[in-house]
Design an enzyme around this catalytic site. Structure first.
Site, PDB file in Angstrom:
ATOM      1  N   SER A   1       0.841  -1.198   0.000  1.00 23.21           N
ATOM      2  CA  SER A   1       0.000   0.000   0.000  1.00 23.21           C
ATOM      3  C   SER A   1       0.871   1.240   0.000  1.00 23.21           C
ATOM      4  O   SER A   1       1.985   1.231   0.564  1.00 23.21           O
ATOM      5  CB  SER A   1      -0.860  -0.018   1.266  1.00 23.21           C
TER       6      SER A   1
ATOM      7  N   THR B   1       0.493   3.474   1.846  1.00 19.06           N
ATOM      8  CA  THR B   1       0.616   3.858   3.257  1.00 19.06           C
ATOM      9  C   THR B   1       2.054   3.667   3.757  1.00 19.06           C
ATOM     10  O   THR B   1       2.467   4.333   4.709  1.00 19.06           O
ATOM     11  CB  THR B   1      -0.414   3.063   4.112  1.00 19.06           C
TER      12      THR B   1
ATOM     13  N   TYR C   1      -1.730  -1.139  10.843  1.00 24.03           N
ATOM     14  CA  TYR C   1      -2.030  -1.687   9.515  1.00 24.03           C
ATOM     15  C   TYR C   1      -0.863  -1.427   8.567  1.00 24.03           C
ATOM     16  O   TYR C   1      -0.336  -2.339   7.914  1.00 24.03           O
ATOM     17  CB  TYR C   1      -3.321  -1.066   8.957  1.00 24.03           C
TER      18      TYR C   1
ATOM     19  N   LYS D   1       2.157  -3.942   6.525  1.00 25.13           N
ATOM     20  CA  LYS D   1       2.534  -3.934   5.099  1.00 25.13           C
ATOM     21  C   LYS D   1       4.051  -3.755   4.963  1.00 25.13           C
ATOM     22  O   LYS D   1       4.699  -4.425   4.155  1.00 25.13           O
ATOM     23  CB  LYS D   1       1.814  -2.807   4.352  1.00 25.13           C
TER      24      LYS D   1
ATOM     25  N   ASN E   1      -5.300   4.729  -4.258  1.00 25.78           N
ATOM     26  CA  ASN E   1      -6.660   4.647  -3.703  1.00 25.78           C
ATOM     27  C   ASN E   1      -7.623   3.969  -4.672  1.00 25.78           C
ATOM     28  O   ASN E   1      -8.206   4.652  -5.531  1.00 25.78           O
ATOM     29  CB  ASN E   1      -7.162   6.038  -3.336  1.00 25.78           C
TER      30      ASN E   1
ATOM     31  N   ASP F   1      -4.043  12.005   8.698  1.00 26.12           N
ATOM     32  CA  ASP F   1      -4.155  12.287   7.262  1.00 26.12           C
ATOM     33  C   ASP F   1      -3.056  13.241   6.806  1.00 26.12           C
ATOM     34  O   ASP F   1      -2.611  14.102   7.565  1.00 26.12           O
ATOM     35  CB  ASP F   1      -5.508  12.943   6.944  1.00 26.12           C
TER      36      ASP F   1
HETATM   37  P1  NAD Z   1     -10.976  -6.887   1.244  1.00 23.34           P
HETATM   38  O1  NAD Z   1     -11.153  -6.883   2.716  1.00 23.34           O
HETATM   39  O2  NAD Z   1     -12.163  -6.648   0.388  1.00 23.34           O
HETATM   40  O3  NAD Z   1     -10.283  -8.261   0.776  1.00 23.34           O
HETATM   41  C1  NAD Z   1      -9.407  -8.979   1.605  1.00 23.34           C
HETATM   42  C2  NAD Z   1      -9.893 -10.418   1.626  1.00 23.34           C
HETATM   43  O4  NAD Z   1      -9.010 -11.194   2.449  1.00 23.34           O
HETATM   44  C3  NAD Z   1     -11.296 -10.566   2.227  1.00 23.34           C
HETATM   45  O5  NAD Z   1     -12.097 -11.316   1.340  1.00 23.34           O
HETATM   46  C4  NAD Z   1     -11.068 -11.305   3.540  1.00 23.34           C
HETATM   47  O6  NAD Z   1     -12.169 -12.148   3.871  1.00 23.34           O
HETATM   48  C5  NAD Z   1      -9.793 -12.073   3.249  1.00 23.34           C
HETATM   49  N1  NAD Z   1      -8.978 -12.414   4.425  1.00 23.34           N
HETATM   50  C6  NAD Z   1      -8.548 -11.572   5.405  1.00 23.34           C
HETATM   51  N2  NAD Z   1      -7.811 -12.262   6.287  1.00 23.34           N
HETATM   52  C7  NAD Z   1      -7.750 -13.562   5.852  1.00 23.34           C
HETATM   53  C8  NAD Z   1      -7.160 -14.740   6.344  1.00 23.34           C
HETATM   54  N3  NAD Z   1      -6.457 -14.746   7.478  1.00 23.34           N
HETATM   55  N4  NAD Z   1      -7.312 -15.889   5.649  1.00 23.34           N
HETATM   56  C9  NAD Z   1      -8.039 -15.918   4.500  1.00 23.34           C
HETATM   57  N5  NAD Z   1      -8.630 -14.821   3.990  1.00 23.34           N
HETATM   58  C10 NAD Z   1      -8.495 -13.658   4.664  1.00 23.34           C
HETATM   59  O7  NAD Z   1      -9.831  -5.823   0.906  1.00 23.34           O
HETATM   60  P2  NAD Z   1      -9.353  -5.241  -0.490  1.00 23.34           P
HETATM   61  O8  NAD Z   1      -9.716  -3.808  -0.530  1.00 23.34           O
HETATM   62  O9  NAD Z   1      -9.752  -6.131  -1.584  1.00 23.34           O
HETATM   63  O10 NAD Z   1      -7.781  -5.302  -0.273  1.00 23.34           O
HETATM   64  C11 NAD Z   1      -7.001  -6.405  -0.685  1.00 23.34           C
HETATM   65  C12 NAD Z   1      -5.577  -6.218  -0.214  1.00 23.34           C
HETATM   66  O11 NAD Z   1      -5.070  -4.986  -0.728  1.00 23.34           O
HETATM   67  C13 NAD Z   1      -5.445  -6.136   1.301  1.00 23.34           C
HETATM   68  O12 NAD Z   1      -4.246  -6.804   1.683  1.00 23.34           O
HETATM   69  C14 NAD Z   1      -5.315  -4.649   1.564  1.00 23.34           C
HETATM   70  O13 NAD Z   1      -4.599  -4.376   2.732  1.00 23.34           O
HETATM   71  C15 NAD Z   1      -4.562  -4.182   0.327  1.00 23.34           C
HETATM   72  N6  NAD Z   1      -4.800  -2.764   0.014  1.00 23.34           N
HETATM   73  C16 NAD Z   1      -6.094  -2.316  -0.139  1.00 23.34           C
HETATM   74  C17 NAD Z   1      -6.314  -0.973  -0.420  1.00 23.34           C
HETATM   75  C18 NAD Z   1      -7.720  -0.432  -0.566  1.00 23.34           C
HETATM   76  O14 NAD Z   1      -7.908   0.777  -0.515  1.00 23.34           O
HETATM   77  N7  NAD Z   1      -8.741  -1.266  -0.776  1.00 23.34           N
HETATM   78  C19 NAD Z   1      -5.227  -0.093  -0.540  1.00 23.34           C
HETATM   79  C20 NAD Z   1      -3.943  -0.587  -0.395  1.00 23.34           C
HETATM   80  C21 NAD Z   1      -3.738  -1.922  -0.118  1.00 23.34           C
HETATM   81  C1  UD1 Z   2      -6.802   5.477   3.727  1.00 23.54           C
HETATM   82  C2  UD1 Z   2      -5.931   4.870   4.808  1.00 23.54           C
HETATM   83  C3  UD1 Z   2      -4.644   4.351   4.179  1.00 23.54           C
HETATM   84  C4  UD1 Z   2      -4.963   3.365   3.059  1.00 23.54           C
HETATM   85  C5  UD1 Z   2      -5.853   4.069   2.029  1.00 23.54           C
HETATM   86  C6  UD1 Z   2      -6.282   3.173   0.897  1.00 23.54           C
HETATM   87  C7  UD1 Z   2      -6.501   6.184   6.811  1.00 23.54           C
HETATM   88  C8  UD1 Z   2      -6.009   7.190   7.809  1.00 23.54           C
HETATM   89  N1  UD1 Z   2      -5.647   5.887   5.807  1.00 23.54           N
HETATM   90  O1  UD1 Z   2      -6.109   6.545   3.193  1.00 23.54           O
HETATM   91  O2  UD1 Z   2      -3.854   3.706   5.145  1.00 23.54           O
HETATM   92  O3  UD1 Z   2      -3.773   2.934   2.433  1.00 23.54           O
HETATM   93  O4  UD1 Z   2      -7.040   4.530   2.697  1.00 23.54           O
HETATM   94  O5  UD1 Z   2      -7.141   2.193   1.404  1.00 23.54           O
HETATM   95  O6  UD1 Z   2      -7.591   5.653   6.927  1.00 23.54           O
HETATM   96  N2  UD1 Z   2     -12.201  11.795   3.508  1.00 23.54           N
HETATM   97  C9  UD1 Z   2     -13.191  12.667   3.901  1.00 23.54           C
HETATM   98  N3  UD1 Z   2     -14.332  12.153   4.458  1.00 23.54           N
HETATM   99  C10 UD1 Z   2     -14.533  10.808   4.618  1.00 23.54           C
HETATM  100  C11 UD1 Z   2     -13.514   9.920   4.198  1.00 23.54           C
HETATM  101  C12 UD1 Z   2     -12.351  10.445   3.661  1.00 23.54           C
HETATM  102  O7  UD1 Z   2     -13.043  13.883   3.768  1.00 23.54           O
HETATM  103  O8  UD1 Z   2     -15.584  10.411   5.138  1.00 23.54           O
HETATM  104  C13 UD1 Z   2     -10.976  12.340   2.883  1.00 23.54           C
HETATM  105  C14 UD1 Z   2      -9.689  12.021   3.617  1.00 23.54           C
HETATM  106  O9  UD1 Z   2      -9.398  12.988   4.585  1.00 23.54           O
HETATM  107  C15 UD1 Z   2      -8.686  11.983   2.456  1.00 23.54           C
HETATM  108  C16 UD1 Z   2      -9.515  11.495   1.271  1.00 23.54           C
HETATM  109  O10 UD1 Z   2     -10.866  11.739   1.617  1.00 23.54           O
HETATM  110  O11 UD1 Z   2      -8.231  13.275   2.180  1.00 23.54           O
HETATM  111  C17 UD1 Z   2      -9.351  10.014   0.988  1.00 23.54           C
HETATM  112  O12 UD1 Z   2      -9.597   9.281   2.208  1.00 23.54           O
HETATM  113  P1  UD1 Z   2      -9.603   7.679   2.231  1.00 23.54           P
HETATM  114  O13 UD1 Z   2     -10.506   7.178   1.196  1.00 23.54           O
HETATM  115  O14 UD1 Z   2      -9.864   7.274   3.649  1.00 23.54           O
HETATM  116  O15 UD1 Z   2      -8.119   7.280   1.795  1.00 23.54           O
HETATM  117  P2  UD1 Z   2      -6.695   7.734   2.414  1.00 23.54           P
HETATM  118  O16 UD1 Z   2      -6.824   8.840   3.364  1.00 23.54           O
HETATM  119  O17 UD1 Z   2      -5.790   7.966   1.269  1.00 23.54           O
END
Ligand code: NAD
Ligand code: UD1
Length: 335
Positions: free
Chosen positions: A124, A126, A148, A152, A178, A294
């Site tokens: 991520s 992050t 979290y 990562k 994002n 943030d």
């Molecule tokens: P998600 O929660 O929709 O998908 C994750 C899946 O993993 C879920 O289906 C959950 O049931 C499964 N899971 C969790 N722990 C498990 C375990 N111990 N054994 C088996 N299955 C398990 O999340 P997502 O948004 O699809 O994200 C996927 C990956 O990408 C995650 O690792 C997340 O941290 C990473 N990621 C997501 C975002 C985002 O904004 N969505 C951003 C950066 C990184």
């Molecule tokens: C969040 C996570 C980050 C993760 C990323 C992608 C936090 C602090 N960080 O980041 O670790 O990698 O998602 O999954 O949660 N916002 C609003 N109102 C809301 C929600 C968000 O104003 O109700 C704003 C936030 O301040 C930010 C932007 O929208 O400026 C995006 O927010 P968000 O979708 O939560 O993503 P990240 O902040 O990038």
């Protein structure tokens, strides 16, 4: 070729399964459904007219993983499984360390036992922490602000150390920005539990009438309109990036961290306005205090992904808003 997808029932995993199946790969999914539903898998099968071998299973169960590797000839793993809620990770750090780190350890050991040493990992943006200036390049120093993010960063280290001990490994660490949007069919999408933490699912829930109004977290940042700027990427572009990363991983030994983003930042108010003009759904909002942790601006330098993966995003912010809304409006209660 067979690919094991951990967390394949989740948001990004399900979209990646669609692309893998459409490209002709055999797909095996392991998911404990802790944050997803089996229905997502059924819908992926419907979209692609292909079938998935699904194991409802926890990746912490290493013996079960060993059996899966024995029963299937797996060429590579795409590892999505993990918990991802930043706030929850602050309240329950040990849950996050156990699930994400011990889960990945268990997976890497099972891969090692079966001599499957190709992995694409969901990292991520992050991991860039709060102090780096955008556009963010992959060689910047890493730091984190919550458990979290720390999971990562540690997992990236674990995978690098594994390669250093055995150069037969090949790993791509994908740092997502994002992800938003949904498959154009409107049948799979993001299905957050409870109140969404992230911006786009909150916007779509306001539009569908599940929430009154959006809180915009701060309008006094040093950005063009004072609200936070992020690099939103369509989940289908992101899924296609996984296929390119998979090909790269299968053809190159070593470990590479690669950003997956568009390289362009949009503010919270840009998102509200684009959602409104694309979907004709007005979004009520109020300006509230900044959210702790943030940062003002975060967007990717995308040159490494272009160079190594020959991958660039194709879909626009309007596509992201339209597809997020199609999913939400057709599935107001999720799956
Ligand atoms: P998600 O929660 O929709 O998908 C994750 C899946 O993993 C879920 O289906 C959950 O049931 C499964 N899971 C969790 N722990 C498990 C375990 N111990 N054994 C088996 N299955 C398990 O999340 P997502 O948004 O699809 O994200 C996927 C990956 O990408 C995650 O690792 C997340 O941290 C990473 N990621 C997501 C975002 C985002 O904004 N969505 C951003 C950066 C990184
Ligand atoms: C969040 C996570 C980050 C993760 C990323 C992608 C936090 C602090 N960080 O980041 O670790 O990698 O998602 O999954 O949660 N916002 C609003 N109102 C809301 C929600 C968000 O104003 O109700 C704003 C936030 O301040 C930010 C932007 O929208 O400026 C995006 O927010 P968000 O979708 O939560 O993503 P990240 O902040 O990038």
């Amino acid at each position: 070729m067979s690919i094991l997808v951990t967390g394949g029932a989740g948001y990004i995993g399900s979209h990646t399964c669609v692309e893998l199946l459409n490209a002709g790969y055999e797909v095996i999914v392991v998911d404990n459904l802790s944050n997803s539903k089996k229905e997502a898998i059924n819908r992926v099968e419907k979209i692609t007219d292909r079938s998935i071998k699904f194991y409802e299973m926890d990746i912490l169960d290493q013996k079960a993983l060993d059996l899966i590797f024995k029963a299937n000839d797996i060429d590579a793993v795409i590892h999505f499984a993990g918990l991802k809620a930043v706030g929850e990770s602050v309240e329950k750090p040990l849950l996050y360390y156990r699930n994400n780190i011990t889960g990945t350890l268990s997976l890497l050991e099972a891969m090692s036992h079966s001599n499957c040493k190709n992995i694409v990992f969901s990292s991520s943006a992050t991991v860039y922490g709060m102090n780096n200036i955008s556009p963010l390049t992959e060689d910047l120093p890493l730091s984190t602000t919550n458990p979290y993010g720390t999971t990562k960063m540690y997992i990236e280290h674990m995978i690098r150390d594994t390669y250093h001990s055995d150069n037969n490994w090949s790993a791509t660490l994908l740092r997502y920005f994002n992800p938003i949007g949904a498959h154009e069919s409107g049948t799979i999408g993001e299905d957050p539990k409870g109140i969404p933490n992230n911006l786009m699912p909150f916007i779509t829930q306001v539009a569908v009438g599940k929430r009154d109004k959006l809180s915009v977290f701060g309008n006094d940042y040093e950005t063009h309109d004072g609200t936070g700027v992020r690099d939103y990427i369509h989940v289908v572009d992101l899924a296609k990036g996984h296929l390119k990363a998979l090909e790269y991983t299968l053809n190159n030994k070593g470990v590479e961290a690669i950003n997956l983003g568009t390289g362009t930042g949009y503010s919270v108010l840009d998102m509200v306005h684009t959602f409104h003009h694309t979907t004709k759904q007005p979004i009520s909002y109020e300006i509230t205090a900044r959210r702790p942790g943030d940062i003002a601006t975060c967007f990717a330098d995308t040159s490494k992904a272009k160079q190594l993966l020959n991958w660039e995003t194709e879909l626009t912010l309007e596509d992201m808003c339209r597809d997020s809304w199609r999913w939400q409006s057709r599935n107001p209660e999720g799956y």
